[in-house]
Design an enzyme around this catalytic site. Structure first.
Site, short mmCIF file in Angstrom:
data_model
loop_
_atom_site.label_atom_id
_atom_site.label_comp_id
_atom_site.label_asym_id
_atom_site.label_seq_id
_atom_site.Cartn_x
_atom_site.Cartn_y
_atom_site.Cartn_z
N ASP A 14 -8.50 -13.30 2.13
CA ASP A 14 -8.59 -11.83 2.12
C ASP A 14 -10.05 -11.42 2.33
OD1 ASP A 14 -8.55 -9.00 1.30
OD2 ASP A 14 -6.54 -9.47 0.57
N SER A 34 -5.48 -4.05 2.96
CA SER A 34 -4.75 -5.31 2.76
C SER A 34 -3.24 -5.11 2.76
CB SER A 34 -5.17 -5.98 1.45
OG SER A 34 -6.48 -6.48 1.56
N GLU A 44 -3.12 -17.38 -0.68
CA GLU A 44 -4.18 -16.40 -0.44
C GLU A 44 -5.45 -16.71 -1.23
OE1 GLU A 44 -4.99 -11.58 -0.57
OE2 GLU A 44 -3.86 -12.49 -2.19
N ASP A 53 -12.59 -10.95 -0.52
CA ASP A 53 -12.59 -9.49 -0.36
C ASP A 53 -13.39 -8.80 -1.47
OD1 ASP A 53 -11.30 -6.96 0.78
OD2 ASP A 53 -10.50 -6.92 -1.27
N HIS A 66 -16.50 -6.09 -1.15
CA HIS A 66 -16.53 -4.74 -1.74
C HIS A 66 -17.73 -4.57 -2.66
CE1 HIS A 66 -12.81 -3.18 -0.16
NE2 HIS A 66 -12.13 -4.23 -0.56
N HIS A 109 -8.37 -8.99 7.21
CA HIS A 109 -9.42 -8.13 7.76
C HIS A 109 -10.74 -8.67 7.26
CE1 HIS A 109 -9.75 -6.68 3.70
NE2 HIS A 109 -8.44 -6.47 3.69
ZN LIG Z 1 -10.30 -5.08 0.31
#
Ligand SMILES: [Zn+2]
Length: 371
Positions: free
Chosen positions: A45, A87, A256, A261, A265, A304
């Site tokens: 992720d 997501s 995952e 991710d 962030h 992404h």
């Molecule tokens: Zn995210």
């Protein structure tokens, strides 16, 4: 004559070398069983190419397991209503082969449910699994089993673990099963349905049955820098062992690396790198499994990129550890850059191109011959 013989001998060696090199290549590809029986689908992720590059740079260019990939591609990640996906929409695209709006889980832009590859695999008699390092009700795993209009409906998403026959699921998110507005305890209902529910890594590793639910934290699991340890590679290995035992027809599992991710962030390179290293350990476990079990395809990609990470020059001195580069984030959100696809094992050659994210599950379904 003697000279002639020598020349012929040298020529023969060269030809033999060329033939054997060529044969080696052909043989290698023939060794890969064309029939895909097992699919290990791995999603980092927020893992764009910069996240992989930063991790490689940080360890002095020592190759990651990802570099064992036999075929590489790129995926376009935009959603139905936004050039930059979240997501939920990306998970839905990767799970169902349908582009949807940001925030939606397992439904199309008209909010109609769309079946996931995991659900189709179940219907076709394959064993199935989900492993994550965030909550099992979070967007990416949710997209493989649930159909709700918003990713925030995590208590409803938890109920889908009772509605599907997923053999194994592991991650965080216990509170969405036990501390609910409706007062239900879904862990008891899952036990009634035949699952063994466990809450510690040791209980995952010692498990001997066939249906396992593991909820190791209230919501997100700890990050690597908070001491998560070897959970992801160990849980992945155990899940593969259980799934292989559960069906002669093969299996589908989604694994995952959820918190790469989170590092993006937070604009925190140490989180990005430590989470990518951990995910890469799980990739190594999957590639090793594919080596031992012909007919196994491993596809690794991202939903992404997160953080708009770049690696500009720092002090240009290779002799100083960590000072040759900087890690800079251009956003605290996601970006629309293409993400890498790494493929290994049976059928891996199909992924060596630029494609839409929705093409990945379509290809996987074709290769598994799902009806
Ligand atoms: Zn995210």
């Amino acid at each position: 004559m003697k000279r002639m013989t020598k020349h012929l001998f040298v020529a023969a060696i060269i030809v033999a070398g060329l033939v054997s090199a060529d044969y080696g290549y052909a043989k290698k590809n023939k060794n890969v069983d064309p029939e895909v029986k097992n699919v290990i689908f791995m999603i980092g992720d927020g893992m764009g190419l910069a996240q992989v590059a930063a991790t490689t740079v940080n360890q002095g260019y020592k190759p990651l397991n990802l570099e064992r990939a036999q075929f590489i591609g790129l995926a376009k990640t935009y959603s139905a209503n936004n050039r930059v996906t979240d997501s939920a929409a990306a998970g839905t695209a990767l799970a169902t082969g349908t582009k949807t709006n940001n925030g939606a889980i397992g439904v199309d832009p008209d909010k109609q449910p769309v079946k996931s590859i995991l659900e189709k695999a179940e219907e076709n008699g394959l064993a199935t699994g989900l492993v994550a390092t965030y909550s099992v009700t979070n967007a990416t795993p949710a997209a493989f089993i649930a159909h709700v209009e918003s990713r925030n409906m995590e208590e409803q998403i938890a109920e889908y673990y009772l509605k599907t026959d997923v053999d194994v699921f592991m991650g965080g998110g216990k509170k969405f099963f036990t501390d609910r507005k409706d007062g239900r305890d879904l862990t008891e209902e899952l036990e009634d349905k035949g699952y063994t529910m466990v809450y510690e890594l040791d209980d995952i590793l010692s498990f001997k049955g066939d249906r396992l639910g593991a909820l190791l934290s209230s919501n997100a699991m700890p990050k690597m820098i908070e001491g998560r340890g070897d959970y992801l590679p160990l849980a992945t290995g155990k899940a593969l062992e259980i799934l292989q035992k559960n069906s002669d027809k093969g299996f589908f599992i989604m694994v995952e690396g959820s918190q790469i991710d989170s590092g993006g962030h937070k604009k925190d390179a140490s989180v990005v790198i430590s989470e990518t290293v951990d995910f890469d350990q799980a990739v190594g476990v999957a590639f090793d499994f594919a080596d031992r079990n012909p007919g196994t395809l491993v596809v690794v990609t991202a939903d992404h990129e997160t953080g708009g990470l770049s690696i500009p020059s720092g002090k240009p001195d290779f002799s100083l550890p960590d000072q040759g580069v900087k890690y800079e984030f251009s956003t605290g959100g996601h970006t629309g850059i293409f993400v890498p696809i790494y493929a290994y094992g049976a059928g891996a050659e199909n992924f060596s191109r630029i494609m839409e994210n929705i093409d990945i599950p379509h290809l996987l379904e074709q290769l598994l011959k799902l009806k």
